[in-house]
Design an enzyme around this catalytic site. Structure first.
Site, PDB file in Angstrom:
ATOM      1  N   SER A  39       0.793  -1.238   0.000  1.00  0.00           N
ATOM      2  CA  SER A  39       0.000   0.000   0.000  1.00  0.00           C
ATOM      3  C   SER A  39       0.825   1.289   0.000  1.00  0.00           C
ATOM      4  CB  SER A  39      -0.904   0.015   1.241  1.00  0.00           C
ATOM      5  OG  SER A  39      -0.108   0.116   2.402  1.00  0.00           O
ATOM      6  N   CYS A 137      -2.010 -19.685  16.138  1.00  0.00           N
ATOM      7  CA  CYS A 137      -1.503 -19.136  17.404  1.00  0.00           C
ATOM      8  C   CYS A 137      -1.872 -19.991  18.622  1.00  0.00           C
ATOM      9  CB  CYS A 137      -1.989 -17.708  17.570  1.00  0.00           C
ATOM     10  SG  CYS A 137      -3.667 -17.450  17.016  1.00  0.00           S
ATOM     11  N   GLN A 164      -9.471 -15.596  23.072  1.00  0.00           N
ATOM     12  CA  GLN A 164      -8.490 -15.027  22.156  1.00  0.00           C
ATOM     13  C   GLN A 164      -8.623 -13.509  22.040  1.00  0.00           C
ATOM     14  OE1 GLN A 164      -8.992 -19.030  19.497  1.00  0.00           O
ATOM     15  NE2 GLN A 164      -7.845 -17.412  18.493  1.00  0.00           N
ATOM     16  N   SER A 167      -6.197  -8.540  19.154  1.00  0.00           N
ATOM     17  CA  SER A 167      -5.074  -8.367  18.218  1.00  0.00           C
ATOM     18  C   SER A 167      -4.865  -9.624  17.382  1.00  0.00           C
ATOM     19  CB  SER A 167      -3.788  -7.987  18.944  1.00  0.00           C
ATOM     20  OG  SER A 167      -3.507  -8.919  19.957  1.00  0.00           O
ATOM     21  N   GLU A 242     -11.074 -22.042  12.949  1.00  0.00           N
ATOM     22  CA  GLU A 242     -10.111 -21.928  14.054  1.00  0.00           C
ATOM     23  C   GLU A 242     -10.149 -23.203  14.906  1.00  0.00           C
ATOM     24  OE1 GLU A 242      -8.056 -19.447  14.213  1.00  0.00           O
ATOM     25  OE2 GLU A 242      -7.367 -19.207  16.262  1.00  0.00           O
ATOM     26  N   ARG A 268     -13.543 -15.072  20.839  1.00  0.00           N
ATOM     27  CA  ARG A 268     -12.848 -13.780  20.815  1.00  0.00           C
ATOM     28  C   ARG A 268     -13.281 -12.976  22.030  1.00  0.00           C
ATOM     29  NH1 ARG A 268      -8.845 -13.310  17.975  1.00  0.00           N
ATOM     30  NH2 ARG A 268      -9.825 -13.583  15.944  1.00  0.00           N
ATOM     31  N   HIS A 275      -3.433 -14.824  24.055  1.00  0.00           N
ATOM     32  CA  HIS A 275      -4.551 -15.765  24.023  1.00  0.00           C
ATOM     33  C   HIS A 275      -4.459 -16.665  25.253  1.00  0.00           C
ATOM     34  CE1 HIS A 275      -5.334 -14.251  20.142  1.00  0.00           C
ATOM     35  NE2 HIS A 275      -5.009 -15.280  19.391  1.00  0.00           N
TER      36      HIS A 275
HETATM   37  N1  LIG Z   1      -2.514 -11.257  14.694  1.00  0.00           N
HETATM   38  C1  LIG Z   1      -2.161 -12.436  15.177  1.00  0.00           C
HETATM   39  O1  LIG Z   1      -2.173 -12.660  16.391  1.00  0.00           O
HETATM   40  C2  LIG Z   1      -1.767 -13.556  14.269  1.00  0.00           C
HETATM   41  C3  LIG Z   1      -1.248 -14.736  14.831  1.00  0.00           C
HETATM   42  C4  LIG Z   1      -0.846 -15.769  13.980  1.00  0.00           C
HETATM   43  C5  LIG Z   1      -0.977 -15.620  12.616  1.00  0.00           C
HETATM   44  N2  LIG Z   1      -1.509 -14.482  12.116  1.00  0.00           N
HETATM   45  C6  LIG Z   1      -1.613 -14.366  10.658  1.00  0.00           C
HETATM   46  O2  LIG Z   1      -0.601 -13.477  10.209  1.00  0.00           O
HETATM   47  C7  LIG Z   1      -1.050 -12.736   9.069  1.00  0.00           C
HETATM   48  C8  LIG Z   1      -0.930 -11.248   9.350  1.00  0.00           C
HETATM   49  O3  LIG Z   1      -1.756 -10.931  10.459  1.00  0.00           O
HETATM   50  P1  LIG Z   1      -1.680  -9.531  11.238  1.00  0.00           P
HETATM   51  O4  LIG Z   1      -2.554  -9.697  12.412  1.00  0.00           O
HETATM   52  O5  LIG Z   1      -0.280  -9.111  11.436  1.00  0.00           O
HETATM   53  O6  LIG Z   1      -2.389  -8.573  10.160  1.00  0.00           O
HETATM   54  P2  LIG Z   1      -2.531  -7.005  10.153  1.00  0.00           P
HETATM   55  O7  LIG Z   1      -2.121  -6.393  11.446  1.00  0.00           O
HETATM   56  O8  LIG Z   1      -3.915  -6.734   9.695  1.00  0.00           O
HETATM   57  O9  LIG Z   1      -1.475  -6.529   9.028  1.00  0.00           O
HETATM   58  C9  LIG Z   1      -1.480  -7.004   7.707  1.00  0.00           C
HETATM   59  C10 LIG Z   1      -1.134  -5.881   6.741  1.00  0.00           C
HETATM   60  O10 LIG Z   1      -2.178  -4.908   6.721  1.00  0.00           O
HETATM   61  C11 LIG Z   1      -1.646  -3.663   6.229  1.00  0.00           C
HETATM   62  N3  LIG Z   1      -2.184  -2.590   7.090  1.00  0.00           N
HETATM   63  C12 LIG Z   1      -3.306  -1.892   6.780  1.00  0.00           C
HETATM   64  N4  LIG Z   1      -3.593  -1.006   7.752  1.00  0.00           N
HETATM   65  C13 LIG Z   1      -2.640  -1.122   8.688  1.00  0.00           C
HETATM   66  C14 LIG Z   1      -2.407  -0.462   9.932  1.00  0.00           C
HETATM   67  N5  LIG Z   1      -3.212   0.498  10.402  1.00  0.00           N
HETATM   68  N6  LIG Z   1      -1.333  -0.856  10.673  1.00  0.00           N
HETATM   69  C15 LIG Z   1      -0.526  -1.827  10.228  1.00  0.00           C
HETATM   70  N7  LIG Z   1      -0.711  -2.478   9.062  1.00  0.00           N
HETATM   71  C16 LIG Z   1      -1.760  -2.129   8.281  1.00  0.00           C
HETATM   72  C17 LIG Z   1      -0.121  -3.807   6.246  1.00  0.00           C
HETATM   73  O11 LIG Z   1       0.324  -4.075   4.922  1.00  0.00           O
HETATM   74  P3  LIG Z   1       1.000  -2.963   3.982  1.00  0.00           P
HETATM   75  O12 LIG Z   1       2.145  -2.352   4.742  1.00  0.00           O
HETATM   76  O13 LIG Z   1       1.434  -3.735   2.782  1.00  0.00           O
HETATM   77  O14 LIG Z   1      -0.090  -1.987   3.732  1.00  0.00           O
HETATM   78  C18 LIG Z   1       0.084  -5.055   7.092  1.00  0.00           C
HETATM   79  O15 LIG Z   1       1.257  -5.728   6.763  1.00  0.00           O
HETATM   80  C19 LIG Z   1      -2.513 -13.197   8.833  1.00  0.00           C
HETATM   81  O16 LIG Z   1      -2.518 -14.204   7.869  1.00  0.00           O
HETATM   82  C20 LIG Z   1      -2.923 -13.746  10.181  1.00  0.00           C
HETATM   83  O17 LIG Z   1      -3.932 -14.725  10.069  1.00  0.00           O
HETATM   84  C21 LIG Z   1      -1.892 -13.428  12.894  1.00  0.00           C
END
Ligand SMILES: NC(=O)c1ccc[n+]([C@@H]2O[C@H](COP(=O)([O-])OP(=O)(O)OC[C@H]3O[C@@H](n4cnc5c(N)ncnc54)[C@H](OP(=O)(O)O)[C@@H]3O)[C@@H](O)[C@H]2O)c1
Length: 370
Positions: A39, A137, A164, A167, A242, A268, A275
């Site tokens: 982005s 997770c 969970q 975040s 999940e 959730r 978690h």
């Molecule tokens: N969250 C968890 O606890 C967790 C645990 C295990 C696995 N996962 C998996 O890991 C993957 C990523 O999860 P996530 O929770 O890290 O996703 P996320 O926080 O939603 O971030 C994903 C992407 O969204 C974009 N983005 C848009 N708005 C944003 C903002 N305000 N702040 C930061 N980033 C923003 C960024 O991409 P750009 O920089 O390209 O825009 C970022 O890399 C998913 O497949 C999820 O299922 C998550």
């Protein structure tokens, strides 16, 4: 020559925790890195040692991506499905490390959690496996907590209820919960020290939450003062995805000879991070609580058995206490009155650390130093 590692999704919840851990451990010394975005193309990348580009590169630029030795993506399922397939189709031979779930059950991938399956990871690398995926997770956190019982083949089955944090659903959901807190507080704060009855204040709290338009939000409803016993898609057998992941991923990570049934309800809750899980475990044998505690605590350096009393439980066994640490406390360990082989336990872990970023950081180091 140092390997070239591409970081995708480094700005999200998992990616930013991963970045912090890599910096804390001086891991950037050992490889060259380049940062991508979906982005903010040509924006500013984070400052790290051995960065080869001073701008953010386009995460969809396949021609750049094929030049990388290792790609680590914390971007999500949609991105992985699109780009991983394209790279494989044009014969890219590098290593792909992923936080999302879509490649976990692929026969040519290994779900990484090296305190549990280091040998399988080592054998997989030797056999030419190129795809390494972080586990779900709650699965990773459960294995870190109960590793001592799994490794001694003591578990017949597990029923689990999860708690969970928001975040776990990404940065957008976390922001939405914080916005709900701010909005409701603005509406009711003036009444908190007034003569209004608590039931009247509760009504205002609910009315205030109901005024928010959730149609375009990620959470789809109010999580403040609330919980949602549904996480991820429906599997059409009554389970959510999940819940389905609990058994399939655990058995894949353990490479189980005999399938271990695991099922429950995933919920959730409005904690911000970490978690928690409540386990009912059917043991194969009637072993003493003392022995159970000793097996659990000697399994790895991060798990810690918490005494089953009020003070220890209140002080040690909660999300706020664990947030930002690699600690895996496990408490409320007791035999259940339903039978000698039935055990309860409650565990908490930071789902962004052992539940996501830390296994990815560790496999990155294994591959870089190979
Ligand atoms: N969250 C968890 O606890 C967790 C645990 C295990 C696995 N996962 C998996 O890991 C993957 C990523 O999860 P996530 O929770 O890290 O996703 P996320 O926080 O939603 O971030 C994903 C992407 O969204 C974009 N983005 C848009 N708005 C944003 C903002 N305000 N702040 C930061 N980033 C923003 C960024 O991409 P750009 O920089 O390209 O825009 C970022 O890399 C998913 O497949 C999820 O299922 C998550």
């Amino acid at each position: 020559m140092k390997k070239l590692v591409g970081f995708i999704g480094w700005r999200g919840m998992v990616g930013s925790v991963l970045l912090d851990r890599l910096k804390e451990n001086n891991d950037f010394l050992n490889f060259n890195s380049v940062f991508f975005t979906t982005s903010q193309i040509y924006g500013k990348p984070p400052y790290v040692l051995n960065r080869v580009s001073s701008r953010l590169e386009d995460a969809y630029n396949v021609e750049y991506l094929i030049t990388l030795d290792i790609i680590i993506s914390c971007q999500g399922e949609k991105y992985t499905t699109d780009i991983y397939t394209k790279l494989k189709n044009i014969g890219w031979k590098g290593y792909w490390i992923d936080a999302s779930s879509c490649l976990r059950m692929d026969k040519k991938s290994i779900i990484v959690l090296d305190p549990i399956n280091f040998n399988d990871i080592k054998l997989g690398i030797e056999a030419g496996i190129k795809t390494f995926v972080g586990g779900n997770c709650t699965v990773s956190l459960m294995l870190m907590a109960l590793g001592g019982l799994f490794s001694h083949n003591l578990i017949d089955w597990i029923s689990v209820s999860t708690y969970q944090s928001v975040s776990g659903s990404g940065s957008q959901s976390m922001l939405e919960l914080l916005q709900q807190i701010g909005y409701v507080y603005k509406n009711i704060s003036m009444y908190l020290s007034s003569q209004k009855s608590i039931l009247e204040i509760e009504k205002m709290f609910n009315a205030s939450l109901n005024k928010i338009d959730y149609s375009s939000t990620k959470l789809k409803g109010p999580l403040l003062g609330n919980l949602f016993p549904w996480i991820d898609k429906s599997m059409n057998n009554g389970q959510t995805k999940e819940e389905w992941k609990g058994a399939v991923e655990t058995n894949k990570i353990l490479n189980s000879k005999k399938y271990i049934p695991i099922d429950g309800v995933c919920v959730r809750v409005p904690s911000l991070r970490c978690h928690s899980q409540s386990f009912t475990i059917k043991l194969r044998n009637d072993i003493s609580i003392q022995e159970i505690k000793s097996l659990i605590s000697s399994h790895n350096s991060w798990v810690k058995v918490i005494d089953n009393n009020f003070d220890s439980t209140m002080g040690e066994l909660n999300p706020l206490k664990v947030t930002g640490t690699l600690n895996i406390p496990i408490g409320r360990i007791k035999k259940l009155n339903i039978g000698k082989n039935y055990l309860s336990a409650f565990s908490v872990g930071d789902q962004l650390l052992w539940g996501a970023a830390e296994p990815l950081r560790r496999i990155l180091n294994i591959l870089v130093n190979k």
